[in-house]
Each structure stands twice: as C-alpha cells, then as structure tokens.
Scaffold this active site. Structure first.
Site, PDB file in Angstrom:
ATOM      1  CG  HIS A   1      -4.000  -0.346   6.383  1.00 56.33           C
ATOM      2  ND1 HIS A   1      -3.929  -0.229   7.750  1.00 56.33           N
ATOM      3  CD2 HIS A   1      -2.911   0.331   5.896  1.00 56.33           C
ATOM      4  CE1 HIS A   1      -2.867   0.488   8.062  1.00 56.33           C
ATOM      5  NE2 HIS A   1      -2.237   0.851   6.979  1.00 56.33           N
TER       6      HIS A   1
ATOM      7  CG  ASP B   1       4.932   2.715   7.344  1.00 63.94           C
ATOM      8  OD1 ASP B   1       4.066   2.989   6.493  1.00 63.94           O
ATOM      9  OD2 ASP B   1       4.660   2.124   8.411  1.00 63.94           O
ATOM     10  CG  HIS B   2       4.183  -0.406   4.169  1.00 60.37           C
ATOM     11  ND1 HIS B   2       4.209  -1.750   4.475  1.00 60.37           N
ATOM     12  CD2 HIS B   2       3.803   0.252   5.303  1.00 60.37           C
ATOM     13  CE1 HIS B   2       3.840  -1.916   5.747  1.00 60.37           C
ATOM     14  NE2 HIS B   2       3.577  -0.719   6.263  1.00 60.37           N
TER      15      HIS B   2
ATOM     16  CG  HIS C   1      -0.358   0.079   2.537  1.00 56.20           C
ATOM     17  ND1 HIS C   1       0.551  -0.837   3.021  1.00 56.20           N
ATOM     18  CD2 HIS C   1      -0.519   0.985   3.544  1.00 56.20           C
ATOM     19  CE1 HIS C   1       0.897  -0.504   4.262  1.00 56.20           C
ATOM     20  NE2 HIS C   1       0.275   0.601   4.592  1.00 56.20           N
TER      21      HIS C   1
ATOM     22  CG  ASP D   1       0.596  -1.646   7.596  1.00 55.34           C
ATOM     23  OD1 ASP D   1       1.538  -2.420   7.386  1.00 55.34           O
ATOM     24  OD2 ASP D   1       0.765  -0.429   7.797  1.00 55.34           O
TER      25      ASP D   1
ATOM     26  CG  HIS E   1       3.720  -2.812  10.584  1.00 58.78           C
ATOM     27  ND1 HIS E   1       2.785  -2.017  11.187  1.00 58.78           N
ATOM     28  CD2 HIS E   1       4.160  -2.099   9.520  1.00 58.78           C
ATOM     29  CE1 HIS E   1       2.645  -0.892  10.512  1.00 58.78           C
ATOM     30  NE2 HIS E   1       3.476  -0.920   9.492  1.00 58.78           N
TER      31      HIS E   1
ATOM     32  CG  HIS F   1      -0.164   4.232   4.888  1.00 60.94           C
ATOM     33  ND1 HIS F   1      -0.946   3.427   5.671  1.00 60.94           N
ATOM     34  CD2 HIS F   1      -0.937   5.314   4.565  1.00 60.94           C
ATOM     35  CE1 HIS F   1      -2.137   3.985   5.832  1.00 60.94           C
ATOM     36  NE2 HIS F   1      -2.163   5.120   5.162  1.00 60.94           N
TER      37      HIS F   1
END
Ligand SMILES: [Zn+2]
Length: 301
Positions: free
Chosen positions: A140, A64-65, A60, A210, A268, A62
């Site tokens: 998510h 941090d990914h 996805h 996530d 995570h 976000h």
C-alpha cells in the site's frame, strides 16, 4: 468464529457508510480490527461490550483505518475501564495517540500497551493456547499489514462408548483428549485412536485491507477459511487502482482463487459506486464463493 463488519467503505464517513472497523469473535477473544472514525458508535449499535476488547489490531495509519482510536481510548477511560488495552499498530500511532492525550491534559486510568509494528516480513504478534495472530505484509502507499487470525488444533474428541467399554478412569480423560495412550481398568495400555476422534479442523480468518494486487500474500493466507480482501474499485477503474495501491473486485477474487480460501468477503468500496452487486458479479468471474461485506453485516463461520 463470528465477524461483525462495523464499517467497510473507503475514505470519508457518510450518513449510511462507515470507514473500516471489524470485530472478530474467536475462542472467547473479541478482537477489534481497524478503528475508523465513528467505530465506538458502531460498537454500541452492534451491542459489543467495550470491556471485552483487550486487543486492537490496526492495519495502517491512513485516517479511514485509525481516526476512531483516540476517541475510543478516551471513552474507555470515561467508562472507568481498568483492564489493560493492547494496541498492535504500525510505529507512529503510539506517538500520535500519546500526543493527543497529552495536549488534552488527559490520561488513561488503565494500562495502554502499544506493540509497534515495523517488520516487513510476516510475524506472530499475538499467541495464546488457542489462537495465533500473524501479520500479512501488504502493498500500500504506507506501511501496512493485514492480519491472519488462526485457531490452534483443538483437543481430540472422546468416543464415550469406547471409553466406557474399556473402563477408562475419568482422571485419564484429559490425557486422552491430548492424544495419549492410557491404561484401561485391567491396567493394559489402550491405543488413543481406538477411543478418540480427531478435533474439528481449525478455522482461520485473513483480513487484507488496504493493498494493491499482491501475490506475495498467497502463501500466508493459503487455505484460510475466510478471506476479507479489499475491492476499492471495479475493473472499469483499474487505472485508479494502481497508483492508489488498491485492488479491484476481480483482483481480490484472483487472490482468493490462488490461495484456495473457503469464502471471500469483499469490502473497502469506493463511495463512487452505488450498486455493490456489481462487485460480486465481477469477482465471481474468478472465484464463485463471494460474499459482499457491508456495514452491520454479521458472518458466522
Ligand atoms: Zn489506506
């Protein structure tokens, strides 16, 4: 199968913790899964050859990914990469990466091929003769997919004593491995099962990050050899898990138990926690076979 955890913490990169990125080595493929900031440095630390990565799977959008992706693409170019690079990611990432390249008056000298994901149902996104990769729709705050990497049923194994006893011509070995009955020296057809044994059961790896606790994924990940399931929080902070659409260690373990997977790897983690062992203890109240993911850890299965 070999899983290299390059990073498995949520939110910001810190001195000793990295955002999500993993490398899965399966049947000669080297798949990069998520690409948080600093992934290329972690790849170097793990001595993973950049040019072996042909497919990148992004769960996805976000940061941090996926914030490490533009940098990685740029480094590939500086290193003279020529091989195609396939990126399987939610719709939108292509636009963002191409804009960054354009604003820097930069381009790639290799083919950058985006496979934009929009489907909310599970679908096959990669397949060859040995492996399939299927999406696992997650719950998510933005459109998110996990990925199920699955080996295909391998060739049957020859029982060489039986094969030589029957005097089977070498030219028939391949057919035998594929399960066919073949003629012996006397020209009589011999039953395959008298000369071969079944292949090793195919292994599979399910990556789920996530997501909120989501029983809908259970049929997709059922009996997976290994499940990586996010556990951002502990039960003591379950009130934070719901609105942020994340899971607790106990919830991750409950999914593992219901899906009857072989092993659960947690990750995570919110950086608010200092002791990861508590995640394991909490998860083991639901499902015993739990491993703690951590940056730099390598799992073979
Ligand atoms: Zn997220």
């Amino acid at each position: 199968m070999k899983l290299n955890i390059l990073g498995c913490y949520s939110a910001t990169p810190r001195t000793f913790t990295n955002p999500t990125a993993q490398v899965l080595e399966i049947n000669n493929h080297v798949f990069l899964i998520d690409c948080g900031e600093g992934t290329q440095v972690q790849l170097r630390k793990h001595k993973i050859k950049f040019n072996r990565i042909k497919h990148i799977f992004i769960s996805h959008l976000h940061g941090d990914h996926c914030f490490g992706l533009a940098g990685l693409i740029s480094t590939f170019r500086l290193l003279g990469r020529e091989a195609d690079l396939h990126i399987h990611a939610p719709k939108g990432l292509k636009e963002s990466i191409l804009l960054q390249l354009k604003l820097g008056n930069s381009w790639t000298n290799y083919k950058l091929i985006f496979h934009e994901l929009t489907n909310k149902e599970s679908e096959v996104v990669f397949e060859d003769e040995k492996v399939t990769v299927t999406t696992i729709p997650l719950d998510h705050r933005v459109y998110t997919n996990g990925f199920l990497f699955k080996e295909k049923e391998g060739d049957r194994k020859l029982d060489m004593n039986a094969v030589l006893n029957e005097g089977i011509d070498v030219a028939y070995y391949r057919k035998l491995k594929q399960g066919a009955d073949v003629p012996n020296l006397a020209g009589e057809l011999v039953k395959n099962e008298t000369m071969t044994k079944s292949a090793n059961p195919p292994k599979s790896y399910a990556f789920c990050s996530d997501t909120a606790y989501n029983e809908a994924i259970i049929p997709i990940i059922k009996e997976a050899t290994v499940l990586y399931h996010e556990s951002t929080f502990l039960e003591q902070h379950i009130k934070l898990a719901a609105p942020t659409k994340h899971s607790t260690a106990k919830q991750a373990a409950s999914i593992a138990k219901q899906a009857n997977v072989g092993t659960l790897i947690l990750g995570h983690y919110s950086t608010r926690y200092n002791d990861l062992n508590v995640f394991k203890t909490e998860a083991q109240t639901e499902f015993y076979n739990v491993l703690l993911g951590d940056d730099g850890k390598v799992f073979e299965f």
